[in-house]
Design a protein around this motif. Sequence first.
Motif, PDB file in Angstrom:
ATOM      1  N   UNK A  46       0.207   6.578   1.597  1.00 42.66           N
ATOM      2  CA  UNK A  46      -0.557   5.336   1.770  1.00 42.66           C
ATOM      3  C   UNK A  46      -2.031   5.544   1.423  1.00 42.66           C
ATOM      4  N   UNK A  47      -2.595   6.696   1.830  1.00 35.28           N
ATOM      5  CA  UNK A  47      -3.999   6.979   1.520  1.00 35.28           C
ATOM      6  C   UNK A  47      -4.205   7.102   0.007  1.00 35.28           C
ATOM      7  N   UNK A  48      -3.287   7.795  -0.651  1.00 37.69           N
ATOM      8  CA  UNK A  48      -3.394   7.944  -2.106  1.00 37.69           C
ATOM      9  C   UNK A  48      -3.324   6.581  -2.794  1.00 37.69           C
ATOM     10  N   UNK A  49      -2.439   5.719  -2.308  1.00 37.79           N
ATOM     11  CA  UNK A  49      -2.352   4.392  -2.919  1.00 37.79           C
ATOM     12  C   UNK A  49      -3.603   3.576  -2.626  1.00 37.79           C
ATOM     13  N   UNK A  50      -4.200   3.768  -1.448  1.00 34.93           N
ATOM     14  CA  UNK A  50      -5.433   3.047  -1.127  1.00 34.93           C
ATOM     15  C   UNK A  50      -6.534   3.411  -2.127  1.00 34.93           C
TER      16      UNK A  50
END
Length: 218
Positions: free
Chosen positions: A191-195
């Motif tokens: 999720x952080x990478x996609x953010x």
Amino acid sequence: DRVTLKDKYGENKYTFKIVGSYYYPASLCVFMTNDNFNDVFDKDDGYFTGYFSNEKLKDIDDKYIATTITQKDLTTVTDQLDDSMGMSFTLLVGFSVLIYIILMYLLSKLVIEKNEQNISMLKILGYSNREASKLYNRATTVVTIGAILVSVPLIYYVFAGLYHYFMFEMKGWLPYVVPWYVFVEMAVIGIICYAIIYFILQNKINKIKLSQALKSDD
């Protein structure tokens, strides 16, 4: 059921009746009470092979101690593997995260590029950059988070099946255990990478000019 076992260094055979089972994935064993063991193998009453203790036993004479096995002795091999291969797993995680970011960015960027004219038209109609970004990035966000939540447990069961298959080919057994926090880490990292990708795409949408709507696909 009944099972017959043969003495590895002799000709004696022993037949045991199975009255229950115990979950013990570390090895294939036969468990019995100490009295039954002494009776089957002609040992004196009170004979025992060893103690399991959570602390060091101090009330036994040293001459009666054949060997002492501690938790450290049993984890020596795994400690060595962790020391020699631990860094390689960290590099593998870093490489996997990099591939994930690149792949997600290219796929999401493709969506934006295919809809540049539509996004430009939205801006002409009065939509802000943030509103235009929500229209095109929100669907990608929902699909990405949903895929992460579904794929994390799915990967667990796939690897569990593969692991058991490979372990059947070995002369030993190590249980397949994945701590709960690993699942949380996988989801959070994804999720952080996609953010990060989301904000990069937001900046890309902000740079789309209103004149882009006048361009023709022809």
